[in-house]
Design a protein around this motif. Sequence first.
Motif, PDB file in Angstrom:
ATOM      1  N   ASP A  81       0.652  -0.896  -0.328  1.00 35.49           N
ATOM      2  CA  ASP A  81      -0.346  -0.314  -0.233  1.00 35.49           C
ATOM      3  C   ASP A  81       1.108   1.041  -0.033  1.00 35.49           C
ATOM      4  O   ASP A  81       2.111   1.611   0.895  1.00 35.49           O
ATOM      5  CB  ASP A  81      -0.847   0.340   1.214  1.00 35.49           C
ATOM      6  CG  ASP A  81      -1.936  -0.987   1.115  1.00 35.49           C
ATOM      7  OD1 ASP A  81      -2.190  -1.173  -0.166  1.00 35.49           O
ATOM      8  OD2 ASP A  81      -2.606  -0.939   2.171  1.00 35.49           O
ATOM      9  N   ASN A  82       0.271   2.014  -0.751  1.00 30.38           N
ATOM     10  CA  ASN A  82       1.109   3.581  -0.846  1.00 30.38           C
ATOM     11  C   ASN A  82       2.679   3.665  -1.300  1.00 30.38           C
ATOM     12  O   ASN A  82       2.727   4.248  -2.113  1.00 30.38           O
ATOM     13  CB  ASN A  82       1.221   4.135   0.402  1.00 30.38           C
ATOM     14  CG  ASN A  82       0.334   4.704   1.192  1.00 30.38           C
ATOM     15  OD1 ASN A  82      -0.886   3.260   1.433  1.00 30.38           O
ATOM     16  ND2 ASN A  82      -0.355   5.096   1.789  1.00 30.38           N
ATOM     17  N   VAL A  83       2.456   2.729  -2.485  1.00 32.48           N
ATOM     18  CA  VAL A  83       3.556   2.393  -3.992  1.00 32.48           C
ATOM     19  C   VAL A  83       2.468   2.831  -4.998  1.00 32.48           C
ATOM     20  O   VAL A  83       1.760   2.074  -4.923  1.00 32.48           O
ATOM     21  CB  VAL A  83       4.179   1.154  -3.395  1.00 32.48           C
ATOM     22  CG1 VAL A  83       5.328   1.383  -4.917  1.00 32.48           C
ATOM     23  CG2 VAL A  83       4.752   1.297  -2.416  1.00 32.48           C
ATOM     24  N   HIS A  84       3.402   4.184  -5.777  1.00 34.67           N
ATOM     25  CA  HIS A  84       2.875   4.016  -7.244  1.00 34.67           C
ATOM     26  C   HIS A  84       4.138   4.493  -7.767  1.00 34.67           C
ATOM     27  O   HIS A  84       5.603   4.897  -7.700  1.00 34.67           O
ATOM     28  CB  HIS A  84       2.747   6.039  -7.123  1.00 34.67           C
ATOM     29  CG  HIS A  84       1.128   6.386  -6.196  1.00 34.67           C
ATOM     30  ND1 HIS A  84      -0.071   5.137  -5.604  1.00 34.67           N
ATOM     31  CD2 HIS A  84       1.088   5.676  -4.624  1.00 34.67           C
ATOM     32  CE1 HIS A  84      -0.784   5.155  -4.883  1.00 34.67           C
ATOM     33  NE2 HIS A  84       0.075   6.030  -3.795  1.00 34.67           N
ATOM     34  N   LEU A  85       4.098   3.755  -8.985  1.00 33.38           N
ATOM     35  CA  LEU A  85       5.193   3.357 -10.295  1.00 33.38           C
ATOM     36  C   LEU A  85       4.579   4.332 -11.047  1.00 33.38           C
ATOM     37  O   LEU A  85       3.165   3.536 -11.841  1.00 33.38           O
ATOM     38  CB  LEU A  85       4.997   1.447 -10.224  1.00 33.38           C
ATOM     39  CG  LEU A  85       5.511   0.615  -9.147  1.00 33.38           C
ATOM     40  CD1 LEU A  85       5.905  -0.540  -9.376  1.00 33.38           C
ATOM     41  CD2 LEU A  85       6.570   1.709  -8.376  1.00 33.38           C
ATOM     42  N   ASN A  99       3.963   7.333   1.192  1.00 30.41           N
ATOM     43  CA  ASN A  99       3.718   7.089   0.011  1.00 30.41           C
ATOM     44  C   ASN A  99       5.800   7.474  -0.555  1.00 30.41           C
ATOM     45  O   ASN A  99       6.239   8.449  -0.233  1.00 30.41           O
ATOM     46  CB  ASN A  99       2.875   8.209  -0.603  1.00 30.41           C
ATOM     47  CG  ASN A  99       2.453   8.842  -0.109  1.00 30.41           C
ATOM     48  OD1 ASN A  99       0.984   7.684  -0.131  1.00 30.41           O
ATOM     49  ND2 ASN A  99       1.162  10.105  -0.144  1.00 30.41           N
ATOM     50  N   THR A 100       5.675   6.102  -1.494  1.00 29.16           N
ATOM     51  CA  THR A 100       6.916   6.008  -2.407  1.00 29.16           C
ATOM     52  C   THR A 100       6.073   6.167  -3.894  1.00 29.16           C
ATOM     53  O   THR A 100       5.407   5.683  -4.769  1.00 29.16           O
ATOM     54  CB  THR A 100       7.495   4.863  -1.892  1.00 29.16           C
ATOM     55  OG1 THR A 100       7.693   4.391  -0.699  1.00 29.16           O
ATOM     56  CG2 THR A 100       8.282   4.244  -2.857  1.00 29.16           C
ATOM     57  N   LEU A 101       7.065   6.760  -4.222  1.00 29.71           N
ATOM     58  CA  LEU A 101       6.557   7.489  -6.085  1.00 29.71           C
ATOM     59  C   LEU A 101       7.887   7.111  -6.547  1.00 29.71           C
ATOM     60  O   LEU A 101       8.901   7.576  -6.722  1.00 29.71           O
ATOM     61  CB  LEU A 101       5.959   9.118  -5.845  1.00 29.71           C
ATOM     62  CG  LEU A 101       6.302   9.384  -7.757  1.00 29.71           C
ATOM     63  CD1 LEU A 101       4.899   8.520  -8.473  1.00 29.71           C
ATOM     64  CD2 LEU A 101       5.665  11.093  -7.697  1.00 29.71           C
ATOM     65  N   VAL A 102       7.858   5.902  -7.314  1.00 35.00           N
ATOM     66  CA  VAL A 102       8.756   5.924  -8.668  1.00 35.00           C
ATOM     67  C   VAL A 102       8.104   6.532  -9.817  1.00 35.00           C
ATOM     68  O   VAL A 102       7.631   5.723 -10.359  1.00 35.00           O
ATOM     69  CB  VAL A 102       8.865   4.682  -8.795  1.00 35.00           C
ATOM     70  CG1 VAL A 102       9.807   3.329  -9.764  1.00 35.00           C
ATOM     71  CG2 VAL A 102       8.838   3.928  -6.942  1.00 35.00           C
ATOM     72  N   LYS A 103       9.018   7.339 -10.404  1.00 32.92           N
ATOM     73  CA  LYS A 103       8.487   7.975 -11.584  1.00 32.92           C
ATOM     74  C   LYS A 103       8.935   7.650 -12.987  1.00 32.92           C
ATOM     75  O   LYS A 103       9.474   6.471 -12.833  1.00 32.92           O
ATOM     76  CB  LYS A 103       9.720   9.753 -12.169  1.00 32.92           C
ATOM     77  CG  LYS A 103       8.459  10.407 -10.610  1.00 32.92           C
ATOM     78  CD  LYS A 103       8.973  12.109 -10.797  1.00 32.92           C
ATOM     79  CE  LYS A 103       8.318  12.953 -10.264  1.00 32.92           C
ATOM     80  NZ  LYS A 103       8.171  13.951  -9.456  1.00 32.92           N
ATOM     81  N   LYS A 104       8.532   7.814 -14.097  1.00 30.04           N
ATOM     82  CA  LYS A 104       8.475   7.412 -15.435  1.00 30.04           C
ATOM     83  C   LYS A 104       9.728   6.292 -15.834  1.00 30.04           C
ATOM     84  O   LYS A 104      10.995   7.516 -15.611  1.00 30.04           O
ATOM     85  CB  LYS A 104       8.186   8.390 -16.556  1.00 30.04           C
ATOM     86  CG  LYS A 104       8.209   7.998 -17.730  1.00 30.04           C
ATOM     87  CD  LYS A 104       7.364   8.615 -19.063  1.00 30.04           C
ATOM     88  CE  LYS A 104       7.824   7.904 -20.329  1.00 30.04           C
ATOM     89  NZ  LYS A 104       7.201   8.841 -21.600  1.00 30.04           N
ATOM     90  N   GLY A 105       9.771   4.952 -15.935  1.00 34.94           N
ATOM     91  CA  GLY A 105      11.289   4.508 -16.921  1.00 34.94           C
ATOM     92  C   GLY A 105      12.313   4.360 -15.859  1.00 34.94           C
ATOM     93  O   GLY A 105      13.394   4.174 -16.790  1.00 34.94           O
TER      94      GLY A 105
END
Length: 191
Positions: free
Chosen positions: A67-71, A101-107
Motif C-alpha cells: 500500500d501507498n507505492v505508486h509506479l 507514500n513512495t513514488l517511482v517516476k517514469k522509466g
Amino acid sequence: MTYYKHPSAIVDEGAQIGTDSRVWHFVHVCAQAVIGKGVSLGQNVFVGNKVTIGDYCKIQNNVSVYDNVHLEEGVFCGPSMVFTNVYNPRSLIERKDQYRNTLVKKGATLGANCTIICGVTIGEYAFIGAGAVVNKDVPAYALMVGVPAKQIGWMSEFGEQLALPVVGSGKAACEATGDSYVLEDGILRKI
C-alpha cells in the motif's frame, strides 16, 4: 478478460488490470489495485490495495508492491527487490495510519534485491543498482549504488551510463542512441 491470468493467480474482485497485461504464477492482486496496460507481474508478486502501477511496467519475481507505492509508466522492478510502507514498524503496534507514500517516476529501474525505504521519490529514468538501499529522494537519471545508496553517475533513458561528473556541469550523448543530455546545477535533462 482483456489480460492474461495464470490459473494459480488470485485477482480480487474490483482490481483494475489493463489490456494486454500478464499476471503469472502465484500472484495476488488486491481488490483496490489499479494496474495499467501491458504490465507484467512475475511469479509470486503481491500487489496491495492502495497501489497504482502505470502502463508497461515490469515487476519481476518475488516483489511485493505494498500500500501507498505508486509506479509511473515503464518502471522496471528487478527480482526480489523490496518496498516498505512503514518507516519504523513493530509487530505489536498497528501503524497503518503511518504509511508513507513512495513514488517511482517514469522509466526508472530498480535493480535486483534493492530496497526502497518508504516516503521517497525516485526520479524519471533513475537507475538503482542491485542490492542498493535507497533512503532519500533520487534525482531524475541518477545512477545509485550501495548501502545506503549514493549517486555515482548518470544514466540515459536507454539505460547506458553517461560520461558526466556527478556534480558540476557538462554535455554527453548516449552511446546506444546518440541522444544528447546536459547537466546544469545538479539537474540532468535530455535535449
